[in-house]
Design an enzyme around this catalytic site. Structure first.
Site, PDB file in Angstrom:
ATOM      1  N   ASP A 156      44.145 -50.301  40.960  1.00 21.75           N
ATOM      2  CA  ASP A 156      44.836 -50.489  42.243  1.00 21.75           C
ATOM      3  C   ASP A 156      46.110 -49.642  42.285  1.00 21.75           C
ATOM      4  OD1 ASP A 156      46.308 -52.001  40.489  1.00 21.75           O
ATOM      5  OD2 ASP A 156      46.205 -53.859  41.643  1.00 21.75           O
ATOM      6  N   SER A 157      46.370 -48.895  41.207  1.00 26.21           N
ATOM      7  CA  SER A 157      47.430 -47.882  41.241  1.00 26.21           C
ATOM      8  C   SER A 157      47.094 -46.808  42.275  1.00 26.21           C
ATOM      9  CB  SER A 157      47.618 -47.244  39.860  1.00 26.21           C
ATOM     10  OG  SER A 157      46.376 -46.854  39.312  1.00 26.21           O
ATOM     11  N   ASP A 175      39.656 -52.561  39.699  1.00 24.24           N
ATOM     12  CA  ASP A 175      40.638 -53.634  39.896  1.00 24.24           C
ATOM     13  C   ASP A 175      40.289 -54.465  41.118  1.00 24.24           C
ATOM     14  OD1 ASP A 175      42.549 -53.583  37.873  1.00 24.24           O
ATOM     15  OD2 ASP A 175      43.710 -51.997  38.835  1.00 24.24           O
ATOM     16  N   LYS A 187      38.407 -55.904  36.914  1.00 25.88           N
ATOM     17  CA  LYS A 187      39.602 -56.283  36.160  1.00 25.88           C
ATOM     18  C   LYS A 187      40.507 -57.127  37.052  1.00 25.88           C
ATOM     19  CE  LYS A 187      42.937 -53.095  34.985  1.00 25.88           C
ATOM     20  NZ  LYS A 187      44.142 -53.574  35.693  1.00 25.88           N
ATOM     21  N   GLU A 235      44.328 -59.416  37.072  1.00 27.47           N
ATOM     22  CA  GLU A 235      45.619 -59.593  36.395  1.00 27.47           C
ATOM     23  C   GLU A 235      45.954 -61.077  36.255  1.00 27.47           C
ATOM     24  OE1 GLU A 235      48.694 -57.400  38.433  1.00 27.47           O
ATOM     25  OE2 GLU A 235      47.636 -55.492  38.224  1.00 27.47           O
ATOM     26  N   GLU A 249      49.814 -54.290  29.196  1.00 23.69           N
ATOM     27  CA  GLU A 249      50.695 -53.272  29.780  1.00 23.69           C
ATOM     28  C   GLU A 249      52.159 -53.556  29.437  1.00 23.69           C
ATOM     29  OE1 GLU A 249      49.923 -52.416  33.904  1.00 23.69           O
ATOM     30  OE2 GLU A 249      51.702 -51.159  34.099  1.00 23.69           O
TER      31      GLU A 249
HETATM   32  O1  KIV Z   1      45.928 -49.920  38.368  1.00 28.70           O
HETATM   33  C1  KIV Z   1      46.058 -49.358  37.277  1.00 28.70           C
HETATM   34  O2  KIV Z   1      46.112 -48.128  37.181  1.00 28.70           O
HETATM   35  C2  KIV Z   1      46.136 -50.188  36.088  1.00 28.70           C
HETATM   36  C3  KIV Z   1      46.540 -49.507  34.818  1.00 28.70           C
HETATM   37  C4  KIV Z   1      47.979 -49.212  34.820  1.00 28.70           C
HETATM   38  C5  KIV Z   1      46.128 -50.292  33.631  1.00 28.70           C
HETATM   39  O3  KIV Z   1      45.929 -51.359  36.151  1.00 28.70           O
END
Ligand code: KIV
Length: 272
Positions: free
Chosen positions: A52-53, A91, A121, A123, A190
């Site tokens: 989600d980055s 994510d 994934k 969080e 992280e």
């Molecule tokens: O969204 C992302 O890029 C991440 C990484 C920083 C692990 O969750």
């Protein structure tokens, strides 16, 4: 030179667990589009994280909170169309799984169905255990994410190193054990102290992938724009830059502009 201990034609969640057992480090990078994913996959990456980055590096938002499920699916399906070997992990975005396990399951199913990705994934630890369990019962592989969890940035207030204090470190260790017991196939840690990350990686059988978590874990992940040097204003200590693409691209663009304006481009050979 390849440092792989075993050649895999296709990376699955089982391959990743086997790599940990064999002491082979797992290499993971983010990617969000077809062209980049193709290059990364051909280079031999084990896992592409459609993180989600994307909210930051692709859309320019300050945080990861605004990105939607449909936008994540757009990015993930572009990546899936490009790859031949690596595992594609996606994510679940903010607001699609917290506090409602039924919604979490629906979100995970939508991602898997519409993108063709291989795993999701989420969080968090104990507070989202119901959501994780429910997704796992549908046969969808889940990776956890502890330490600095950017979807909770407004709770933390800053992006500084997490779990430096005893109480938070203890919770993190408990959460890592819980994620393993629930059936997650791996865990991202992280921005936590390297000693703590190593202790966690040694205490559980599933792979721990670090970002700013030192070298005692089972693999590493970086955001691709950061490691390529495209986000040149972002300089955390954990980041190793493999290229200075900002500078390279900037000079290529300047050269192109000059060539067009000076009528140098296109030349006789570059036309029909
Ligand atoms: O969204 C992302 O890029 C991440 C990484 C920083 C692990 O969750």
């Amino acid at each position: 030179m390849s440092t792989a201990k075993k050649e895999y034609k296709r990376i699955t969640v089982k391959s990743l667990i086997e790599m940990k057992k064999n002491g082979e480090k797992i290499a993971m990078l983010t990617a969000y589009d077809y062209s980049m994913a193709k290059i990364v996959d051909h280079a031999g990456i084990d896992v592409i994280l459609v993180g989600d980055s994307a909210s930051n590096v692709m859309a320019g938002h300050e945080t990861t909170l605004p990105i939607t499920l449909d936008q994540m699916i757009y990015h993930a399906s572009s990546v899936v169309r490009a790859i031949e070997r690596c595992l594609v992990l996606v994510d679940l975005p903010f607001g699609t799984y917290q506090g409602n396990s039924r919604k979490a399951l629906e979100s995970a199913i939508k991602i898997m169905k519409e993108s063709g990705a291989h795993a999701v994934k989420l969080e968090g630890g104990a507070e989202i255990s119901e959501s994780i369990s429910r997704i796992l019962t549908a046969g969808i592989p889940v990776m956890g994410h502890l330490g600095l969890t950017p979807q909770s940035i407004y709770k933390f207030g800053t992006y500084t190193v997490r779990a430096k204090e005893e109480e938070e470190a203890e919770k993190l260790k408990k959460d890592a054990k819980l994620l393993e017991e629930l059936g997650c196939f791996g865990l991202v840690l992280e921005k936590v102290p390297a000693a703590l990350a190593k202790e966690v990686a040694e205490s559980i059988s599933i792979p721990v992938i670090g970002i700013g978590a030192g070298n005692g874990v089972d693999g590493q992940v970086l955001v691709i724009h950061d490691m390529l040097g495209m986000t040149h204003e972002f300089n955390p200590r954990f980041l190793r830059r493999y290229l200075d693409l900002y500078t390279e691209m900037n000079s290529a663009f300047k050269q192109y502009i000059d060539d067009v304006k000076s009528r140098d481009f296109p030349s006789d050979k570059e036309q029909y």
